[in-house]
Design a protein around this motif. Sequence first.
Motif, PDB file in Angstrom:
ATOM      1  N   GLN A   1       1.114  -1.070  -0.405  1.00 19.79           N
ATOM      2  CA  GLN A   1      -0.134  -0.226  -0.407  1.00 19.79           C
ATOM      3  C   GLN A   1       0.964   1.582   0.093  1.00 19.79           C
TER       4      GLN A   1
ATOM      5  N   SER B   1      -3.779   4.213   0.769  1.00 18.98           N
ATOM      6  CA  SER B   1      -3.900   4.383   2.492  1.00 18.98           C
ATOM      7  C   SER B   1      -3.801   6.042   3.080  1.00 18.98           C
TER       8      SER B   1
ATOM      9  N   TYR C   1      -5.924   8.121   2.179  1.00 24.25           N
ATOM     10  CA  TYR C   1      -6.494   8.956   0.766  1.00 24.25           C
ATOM     11  C   TYR C   1      -7.604   9.242   0.775  1.00 24.25           C
TER      12      TYR C   1
ATOM     13  N   THR D   1      -9.049   9.194  -3.664  1.00 22.45           N
ATOM     14  CA  THR D   1      -9.415   7.741  -3.873  1.00 22.45           C
ATOM     15  C   THR D   1      -9.687   7.036  -5.000  1.00 22.45           C
TER      16      THR D   1
ATOM     17  N   THR E   1      -8.224   0.402   0.511  1.00 22.49           N
ATOM     18  CA  THR E   1      -7.988   1.558   1.321  1.00 22.49           C
ATOM     19  C   THR E   1      -7.924   1.119   2.734  1.00 22.49           C
TER      20      THR E   1
ATOM     21  N   ALA F   1     -14.329   3.831  -2.544  1.00 21.24           N
ATOM     22  CA  ALA F   1     -14.789   2.592  -2.792  1.00 21.24           C
ATOM     23  C   ALA F   1     -15.496   1.502  -2.383  1.00 21.24           C
TER      24      ALA F   1
END
Length: 316
Positions: free
Chosen positions: A120, A152, A154, A159, A178, A197
């Motif tokens: 990540q 990570s 974000y 994202t 994420t 997401a």
Amino acid sequence: MQQRAVGSTGLTVSRLGLGTMTWGRDTDEHEARDQLVAFVEAGGTLLDTAAGYGAGASETLLGQLLGDVVARDDVVLATKAGISARPDGSRRHDTSRGHLLPALDASLRRLGVDHVDLWQVHLWSGATPLEETLAALDTAVTSGRASYVGVSNYSGWQTAQAATWQRAVPGRAPLASTQVEYSLLNRGVEAEVLPAAAALGLGVLPWSPLGRGVLTGKYRSGTPSDSRGASPHFAGFVGAYLDDRAARVVEAVARAADGLGWTPLEVALVWVRDRPGVTAPVVGARTAAQLRGSLGVEELELPAEIVAALDDVSAD
């Protein structure tokens, strides 16, 4: 422990992850070993670390325990890159390809493995073009150094932009996950990150699901001398949630716990674990005894009326 898919990928993880941020610094080898044993015995598989945790000390300690406590293939090994320590102790943020790929190689050496399951980017950095950062993720996958990649810390638009870029051209490595802060004391990700997401097929890995430890109720009457709030490394980190609003939420969690015969930790953790879109909260602990308090939530489920009450009191 139940397993959940990470977003729309074929990767599955336990629905609680073990965080190792303090390993090698505040958590020594004996405590780390006990934590890992307890986690694995409870059916846990997701182990989360980062190159920036203790300037690599967390990865080194985890690598020493892998193969001894648990077989490499029986866990999902996740690490991050993008944050490192300068010689003066300050933090360096660098998401350039020239930093990320050497950092991944260093992580693999410390962990003693030839690949990680999830790699990540630790944070967003406007100093590097996004396409360069994401190209490093592609290289990590195509070279076999990482099976899956994610981001990570974000924001929602960050994202969405990153995930859309990766999906735009065949051959790029799609984002699997994420990792963001999410708890009853910090629900900001619900506005944009969680919808992004969900729309783009990313699993959500909440960090600090216990509100930096505040939701356990340990700070209700002061700061215990052996707590993170009393540590020079984390005093400011914890102190951000020692305000009047947080106190109201903590009291509501404590009342719910009393009514259910649970601990406040169990109430707060189950609330996050079962939020829509969440794959696995990442829990960290100072001791194995503390960790076992988190591992005991597997069979617990909050009544709908308690969820509604907690939603109401914690709404911004």
